[in-house]
Design a protein around this motif. Sequence first.
Motif, mmCIF file in Angstrom:
data_model
loop_
_atom_site.group_PDB
_atom_site.id
_atom_site.type_symbol
_atom_site.label_atom_id
_atom_site.label_comp_id
_atom_site.label_asym_id
_atom_site.label_seq_id
_atom_site.Cartn_x
_atom_site.Cartn_y
_atom_site.Cartn_z
ATOM 1 N N THR A 2 -0.021 12.076 7.128
ATOM 2 C CA THR A 2 0.914 12.052 6.012
ATOM 3 C C THR A 2 1.162 13.454 5.476
ATOM 4 O OG1 THR A 2 1.299 11.179 3.790
ATOM 5 C CG2 THR A 2 -0.987 11.634 4.386
ATOM 6 N N TYR A 78 8.473 0.636 -2.113
ATOM 7 C CA TYR A 78 8.141 1.974 -1.609
ATOM 8 C C TYR A 78 9.277 2.953 -1.896
ATOM 9 C CZ TYR A 78 7.581 5.864 1.568
ATOM 10 O OH TYR A 78 7.492 7.136 2.074
ATOM 11 N N LEU A 91 1.707 4.173 0.772
ATOM 12 C CA LEU A 91 1.638 2.723 0.948
ATOM 13 C C LEU A 91 0.530 2.362 1.926
ATOM 14 C CD1 LEU A 91 2.817 -0.139 0.560
ATOM 15 C CD2 LEU A 91 4.373 0.367 2.477
ATOM 16 N N VAL A 93 -1.260 -0.810 3.713
ATOM 17 C CA VAL A 93 -1.032 -2.228 4.017
ATOM 18 C C VAL A 93 -2.133 -2.717 4.944
ATOM 19 C CG1 VAL A 93 1.470 -2.147 3.699
ATOM 20 C CG2 VAL A 93 0.505 -1.650 5.948
ATOM 21 N N LEU A 118 8.746 -2.818 8.522
ATOM 22 C CA LEU A 118 8.755 -1.622 7.677
ATOM 23 C C LEU A 118 9.609 -0.523 8.301
ATOM 24 C CD1 LEU A 118 5.040 -1.299 6.460
ATOM 25 C CD2 LEU A 118 7.004 -2.179 5.162
ATOM 26 N N VAL A 123 10.776 2.669 5.979
ATOM 27 C CA VAL A 123 9.508 3.215 5.474
ATOM 28 C C VAL A 123 8.933 4.107 6.565
ATOM 29 C CG1 VAL A 123 7.179 2.704 4.673
ATOM 30 C CG2 VAL A 123 9.092 1.211 4.019
ATOM 31 N N ARG A 128 2.768 5.708 5.146
ATOM 32 C CA ARG A 128 1.962 4.485 5.112
ATOM 33 C C ARG A 128 0.657 4.668 5.872
ATOM 34 N NH1 ARG A 128 6.509 1.894 9.070
ATOM 35 N NH2 ARG A 128 5.404 2.078 11.058
ATOM 36 N N ALA A 145 1.085 4.582 12.025
ATOM 37 C CA ALA A 145 0.899 4.918 10.611
ATOM 38 C C ALA A 145 0.429 6.361 10.499
ATOM 39 C CB ALA A 145 -0.114 3.971 9.966
#
Length: 280
Positions: A2, A78, A91, A93, A118, A123, A128, A145
């Motif tokens: 991220t 989001y 986010l 999940v 998603l 997204v 995420r 992710a």
Amino acid sequence: MTEIDVGRFGIWRRDAELDGEVARKVEGLGYGTVWIGGSPDGELDIAERLLAATDHIVVATGIVNMWATPAEQVAASYHRLNDRHGGRFLLGVGIGHPEASREYRSPYGTIVDYLDRLDAEGVPVSGRVLAALGPKVLRLAAGRAAGAHPYLVTPEHTRRARAELGDGRLLAPEQKVVLDADPARGRALGRSSVAGTYLKLRNYTANLKRLGWTSDDIADGGSDALIDALVAHGGPATAAARLTEHLDAGADHVAVQLLTAPGEDVLPGLRTLAETLGLR
């Protein structure tokens, strides 16, 4: 990984235990992220309130349950949070547990389908993380992710999870902590958090067995050795050493769940731990 800077350490609290004042104080202590536990609903109003009350701390979900919230709903939330709060929302999940969801079926296929939805709603992978314990879902987190947010784990699990994720993916395990130098009291409080719920959920017990723990360790509230492995109890230096073990094992970030006696304010302990970790 991220693009959001989650910091080395964050706090994990259930949604009912969080409000804007707590988030502001935690931000001031130097923690990088507030993880919202307890399967917050898909509107994510609690995340909105925490973000609105703070300036720079990241707010993450740990986790939105895929059975409870359609992907399209959480995607809309989001985008709302990301647009309003400058990329400070992450986010998380996950699939949850079969004991809690009557609809629970084909878990791996459900995760893949949810991530596909998603994707379709825009997204980004970088926005995420996926609740992941076993090798198969950890590998899925590596590809679909920004990384993984494992819960109820040990530094040994972190070492194995890093091997499955590979480099360049966020690994943010949760670690329970009790700040009490008395071993009997610390272990008792840790056991009261772990035994009643988590040691009865087969996703967690299967993961513990993969790590070498036995059915005897898991039975009857958990062996002392298992509780000690899952809950870091002792003085601040002891707790900080366990958190650092996760970093040494390959974690990028550790979400600290500080356990306290009923009615006890969590903030003094978080302040002591922040000072021991040198967060400010």
